[in-house]
Scaffold this motif. Structure first.
Motif, PDB file in Angstrom:
ATOM      1  N   THR A 216       0.808  -1.234   0.000  1.00 16.90           N
ATOM      2  CA  THR A 216       0.000   0.000   0.000  1.00 16.90           C
ATOM      3  C   THR A 216       0.836   1.276   0.000  1.00 16.90           C
ATOM      4  N   THR A 217       2.133   1.154   0.178  1.00 20.69           N
ATOM      5  CA  THR A 217       2.934   2.383   0.347  1.00 20.69           C
ATOM      6  C   THR A 217       2.925   3.252  -0.915  1.00 20.69           C
ATOM      7  N   ARG A 218       3.092   4.557  -0.724  1.00 21.40           N
ATOM      8  CA  ARG A 218       3.177   5.456  -1.887  1.00 21.40           C
ATOM      9  C   ARG A 218       4.631   5.702  -2.266  1.00 21.40           C
ATOM     10  N   ASN A 219       5.528   5.498  -1.276  1.00 20.64           N
ATOM     11  CA  ASN A 219       6.942   5.738  -1.616  1.00 20.64           C
ATOM     12  C   ASN A 219       7.850   4.728  -0.922  1.00 20.64           C
ATOM     13  N   ILE A 245       5.238   2.971  -7.636  1.00 17.78           N
ATOM     14  CA  ILE A 245       5.544   3.470  -6.293  1.00 17.78           C
ATOM     15  C   ILE A 245       6.692   4.464  -6.462  1.00 17.78           C
TER      16      ILE A 245
END
Ligand code: M6R
Length: 357
Positions: A216-219, A245
């Motif tokens: 789920t991370t964006r970065n 990402i």
């Protein structure tokens, strides 16, 4: 044809041990020694400075090639992003030799540099996967990657082949200059090929890592020092181009000069530790980011591992770790992209060969 594989990228990742063994064969003479065209060796020996010109993953391979050529064959090397070199040409040495690294041999940014340096009369070599490609036709010399067609936009087997061919070029050049090389490259590369196979068989681990760190991370950040830093740049490029990402590679020591401000609770940090000399410093950097809430994914080399590391790579010669440590990164990116429902082989906005400047 991707056969029974769901994606070309997975097929090409798994082909890497075979490609490496093929490269060893193709560059071996009848006496079982690694060999390179004499004309190329003459240019390597005549030059006072090598200029490596490349883009993307090929540029990352070039950064590692610089270490090989400088440390083993004792020739100074500069590595340049082709699109930058084309418009911002540095002061050149008296006897430059240009090496263009390109999977496709068609990258327009690199070709435009070639056109200019040819006008100046400088010698050139391309390290490419495609015989008869534009760079191969227009450079004085060609070293082939022998990796077979690479179809997925994300470069995998071409990158490891580039690093391997650069290691061979460095070793053969050193021998031609009577510089002692204190390891047997054929033996070490064969060991690397076996290790690649072991690494390709750890898929469950990569699926779990992809899920735990990247679902789920964006970065995400990739950190390392020395050659691990360059592999981190390659790992970040792989992750960003196929999973979207936002991923960036940084030199471990640079974090505190700004980037550490981006670390939040749960930010994934992939840290590489495959070099004895920098093991402690990179682990110091990991502590700094963990203290700010980062979620560390530590990939270490056997012998340098510590309790709590996420994944440990079997031992290979320290010099050749960039060819093996990238494999978990390729596969983790692959599974992260699958998990996020991305088009793995044909990521948005990208083309396999970038034929426009
Ligand atoms: O064909 P080339 O090696 O010259 O291509 C250079 C880059 O466009 C290429 O490596 C690109 O960065 C890849 N998609 C990375 O996976």
């Amino acid at each position: 044809d991707k056969g029974t594989y769901p994606h070309f990228m997975l097929k090409e990742i798994e082909e890497q041990p075979f490609v490496l063994r093929n490269i060893i064969q193709k560059y071996m003479d009848e006496n079982g020694e690694l060999t390179i065209d004499k004309n190329i060796l003459n240019s390597m020996n005549d030059t006072d400075r090598i200029y490596i010109i490349a883009a993307g993953s090929s540029y990352h391979a070039g950064l590692i090639g610089k270490q090989y050529i400088e440390k083993v064959s004792k020739v100074q090397v500069e590595v340049h992003i082709s699109s930058e070199f084309a418009y911002n040409t540095p002061l050149l040495s008296e006897r430059p030799f240009f090496i263009f690294i390109s999977q496709s041999g068609e990258t327009a940014d690199s070709r435009s540099v070639l056109v200019n340096i040819k006008k100046l009369g400088y010698p050139s070599l391309t390290i490419t996967n495609v015989p008869g490609s534009t760079l191969s036709r227009e450079c004085d010399y060609t070293l082939l990657l022998h990796a077979g067609p690479e179809i997925a936009v994300a470069s995998t087997k071409a990158y490891t082949a580039q690093v391997a061919v650069l290691a061979i070029l460095a070793e053969v050049t050193a021998r031609s200059k009577k510089i002692q090389v204190n390891f047997d490259l054929i033996q070490e590369l064969s060991l690397v090929a076996n290790t690649m196979e072991v690494l390709c068989n750890c898929k469950d681990t990569y699926v779990n890592i992809a899920q735990k760190f990247f679902s789920t991370t964006r970065n995400a950040f990739f950190i390392g020092r020395g050659m691990d830093y360059y592999v981190g740049l390659e790992g970040a490029l792989k992750l960003k181009e196929i999973s979207y990402i936002q991923a960036e590679g940084f030199a471990g020591g640079e974090l505190k000069h700004g980037t550490i401000a981006l670390i939040e609770e749960g930010t994934p940090i992939v840290a590489l530790s495959t070099q004895e000399g920098i093991n402690l410093s990179i682990r110091g950097n990991v502590k700094e980011v963990v203290a700010r809430g980062a979620n560390p994914c530590i990939i270490s080399l056997k012998g340098l591992e510590q309790d709590g590391d996420t994944f440990t790579i079997p031992e290979v010669h320290e010099f050749l770790t960039p060819i093996v440590s990238v494999i978990p990164l390729q596969l983790i990116s692959y599974y992260a992209a699958l998990h996020r429902d991305c088009d793995v082989d044909k990521p948005r906005n990208l083309a396999k060969s970038v034929t426009v400047e």
